[in-house]
Design a protein around this motif. Structure first.
Motif, PDB file in Angstrom:
ATOM      1  N   ARG A 239      -2.465   7.454   6.554  1.00 60.63           N
ATOM      2  CA  ARG A 239      -3.535   6.871   5.745  1.00 60.63           C
ATOM      3  C   ARG A 239      -2.916   6.142   4.552  1.00 60.63           C
ATOM      4  O   ARG A 239      -1.876   6.551   4.025  1.00 60.63           O
ATOM      5  N   ALA A 240      -3.593   5.091   4.140  1.00 64.34           N
ATOM      6  CA  ALA A 240      -3.230   4.433   2.882  1.00 64.34           C
ATOM      7  C   ALA A 240      -4.002   5.107   1.761  1.00 64.34           C
ATOM      8  O   ALA A 240      -5.218   5.299   1.866  1.00 64.34           O
TER       9      ALA A 240
ATOM     10  N   ALA B 268       0.598  -1.200   6.757  1.00 61.11           N
ATOM     11  CA  ALA B 268      -0.344  -0.098   6.562  1.00 61.11           C
ATOM     12  C   ALA B 268      -1.621  -0.314   7.367  1.00 61.11           C
ATOM     13  O   ALA B 268      -2.150   0.620   7.980  1.00 61.11           O
ATOM     14  N   GLU B 269      -2.125  -1.541   7.370  1.00 63.51           N
ATOM     15  CA  GLU B 269      -3.348  -1.822   8.125  1.00 63.51           C
ATOM     16  C   GLU B 269      -3.143  -1.650   9.622  1.00 63.51           C
ATOM     17  O   GLU B 269      -4.064  -1.291  10.350  1.00 63.51           O
TER      18      GLU B 269
ATOM     19  N   PRO C 202       5.809   3.431   0.118  1.00 68.37           N
ATOM     20  CA  PRO C 202       5.236   2.113  -0.156  1.00 68.37           C
ATOM     21  C   PRO C 202       5.571   1.163   0.997  1.00 68.37           C
ATOM     22  O   PRO C 202       6.744   0.955   1.297  1.00 68.37           O
TER      23      PRO C 202
ATOM     24  N   VAL D 147       1.406   4.780   1.652  1.00 69.61           N
ATOM     25  CA  VAL D 147       1.021   5.411   2.907  1.00 69.61           C
ATOM     26  C   VAL D 147       1.509   6.857   2.938  1.00 69.61           C
ATOM     27  O   VAL D 147       2.636   7.162   2.514  1.00 69.61           O
TER      28      VAL D 147
ATOM     29  N   GLU E  32       3.076  -5.887  -5.671  1.00 67.70           N
ATOM     30  CA  GLU E  32       3.089  -7.095  -4.833  1.00 67.70           C
ATOM     31  C   GLU E  32       4.489  -7.684  -4.844  1.00 67.70           C
ATOM     32  O   GLU E  32       4.988  -8.100  -5.892  1.00 67.70           O
TER      33      GLU E  32
ATOM     34  N   ARG F 254       1.189  -4.143   3.055  1.00 66.46           N
ATOM     35  CA  ARG F 254      -0.195  -3.843   3.415  1.00 66.46           C
ATOM     36  C   ARG F 254      -0.492  -4.160   4.881  1.00 66.46           C
ATOM     37  O   ARG F 254      -1.271  -3.468   5.532  1.00 66.46           O
TER      38      ARG F 254
ATOM     39  N   ASP G  56      -4.691   1.506  -6.049  1.00 65.82           N
ATOM     40  CA  ASP G  56      -3.991   0.218  -6.042  1.00 65.82           C
ATOM     41  C   ASP G  56      -3.235   0.071  -7.351  1.00 65.82           C
ATOM     42  O   ASP G  56      -3.834  -0.088  -8.416  1.00 65.82           O
TER      43      ASP G  56
ATOM     44  N   SER H 135       0.849  -1.192   0.000  1.00 65.45           N
ATOM     45  CA  SER H 135       0.000   0.000   0.000  1.00 65.45           C
ATOM     46  C   SER H 135       0.883   1.241   0.000  1.00 65.45           C
ATOM     47  O   SER H 135       2.048   1.193   0.413  1.00 65.45           O
TER      48      SER H 135
ATOM     49  N   SER I 143      -4.981   2.440   9.683  1.00 62.28           N
ATOM     50  CA  SER I 143      -6.382   2.057   9.458  1.00 62.28           C
ATOM     51  C   SER I 143      -7.350   2.645  10.479  1.00 62.28           C
ATOM     52  O   SER I 143      -8.538   2.771  10.204  1.00 62.28           O
TER      53      SER I 143
ATOM     54  N   ALA J  95      -6.054   5.787  -1.574  1.00 63.78           N
ATOM     55  CA  ALA J  95      -7.128   5.003  -2.210  1.00 63.78           C
ATOM     56  C   ALA J  95      -6.791   4.732  -3.664  1.00 63.78           C
ATOM     57  O   ALA J  95      -7.498   5.143  -4.595  1.00 63.78           O
TER      58      ALA J  95
END
Length: 316
Positions: A274-275, A262-263, A256, A184, A283, A259, A279, A182, A267, A277
């Motif tokens: 914040r991540a 980031a969560e 970067p 951030v 990966e 995830r 994508d 994600s 979150s 919005a």
């Protein structure tokens, strides 16, 4: 004769565990027959053991009475020791069983950051909940450093990726999962309020990433090129999460991050980060459980490894 010398003499003369078991049973029952039953032997065999004890000790250990027998002071002293030894042996058997089942012991785990938060931490919580006698230490570092520590014998296993080059043959790896990424930023970043965020909007800002050789950096740059985007400005290259989050908080930089990271940090409604919005499909290649080639994990480490594998993707 000193006590230590006398103890050595008893052992040399042939005092055995069966003798001590008999004395402990006699102290509890006061009957040779009941003591024999407890030991699952015949009464004549128990009588022979008792005679052997008195020969080895060189003094009577029992006196017969109308109701059975009583131990002499010498017999009582031996029986007390025998009961303690039996307790210690029972405790030792329990300890061995717990070690074999992975319910006690110490484990040394190395992990890259994302899996440390998403898998190692929940596994630690789960295992220690059911086996509180387990202790663990977790080292967070890059995969190459973790593999070096693994070869040096400082880790039981690592969660990461194999190093490049011939040293890969020194390790076994069991793949676990790929690592989504994600983007951030700080919670008041200008891109947070943008109605429709496009990939091109990201190019206006500085990015903070690990050094160029890091797999995360290489993966990000490859994915940006796939979107037709130039390499971002990068004033600071660091793999320190403390530095990354400090920079995010005081600038409009983009980071970067795995995830799961980031969560964990971006979150909550009142989180300072914040991540974004958007994508980009970033990966990082699969991480896995790494051990030295052919190594057999100790039971406690094997239990942790199984729990790490069992964690749902993205568990926190």
């Amino acid at each position: 004769m000193h006590l230590a010398q006398h103890s050595a003499t008893l052992a040399h003369r042939g005092l055995k565990l069966s003798h001590l078991r008999l004395l402990a049973a006699l102290a509890e029952t006061g009957q040779i027959g009941q003591a024999a039953d407890r030991m699952s032997i015949a009464q004549p065999a128990a009588s022979r053991l008792l005679a052997e004890v008195e020969r080895i000790v060189g003094a009577p250990v029992h006196l017969r009475t109308g109701r059975g027998m009583v131990l002499t002071p010498v017999g009582e002293a031996l029986a007390l020791r025998a009961q303690r030894i039996q307790t210690e042996l029972r405790d030792a058997a329990r300890d061995i069983a717990e070690v074999a089942a992975g319910e006690t012991g110490h484990v040394r785990i190395g992990s890259v950051t994302g899996p440390a938060i998403g898998r190692v931490l929940p596994a630690l919580r789960e295992v220690c909940l059911h086996a509180p006698r387990i202790s663990a230490e977790v080292k967070i570092a890059g995969s190459e450093q973790l593999c070096e520590q693994l070869l040096a014998g400082n880790l039981d296993f690592a969660i990461g990726r194999l190093p490049e080059g011939p040293s890969r043959a020194l390790f076994d790896i069991t793949p676990i999962a790929t690592e989504p990424v994600s983007l951030v930023v700080r919670s008041s970043h200008p891109l947070i309020s943008k109605p429709k965020l496009l990939p091109a909007d990201l190019s206006a800002y500085d990015w903070v990433m690990p050094p160029p050789a890091a797999i995360l950096t290489r993966t990000v740059l490859e994915r940006l090129r796939a979107h037709g985007l130039p390499s971002p400005k990068q004033v600071l290259a660091t793999d320190s999460f403390l530095m990354i989050f400090a920079l995010l908080q005081h600038s409009d930089s983009i980071a970067p991050l795995a995830r799961t990271v980031a969560e964990c940090f971006a979150s909550a409604a009142d989180a300072p980060y914040r991540a974004l919005a958007i994508d980009l499909g970033i990966e990082v290649a699969a991480f896995g459980l790494i051990t030295r080639t052919g190594a057999i994990l100790p039971p406690v480490a094997a239990r942790f490894a199984a729990e790490i594998h069992a964690q749902p993707k993205g568990t926190l």
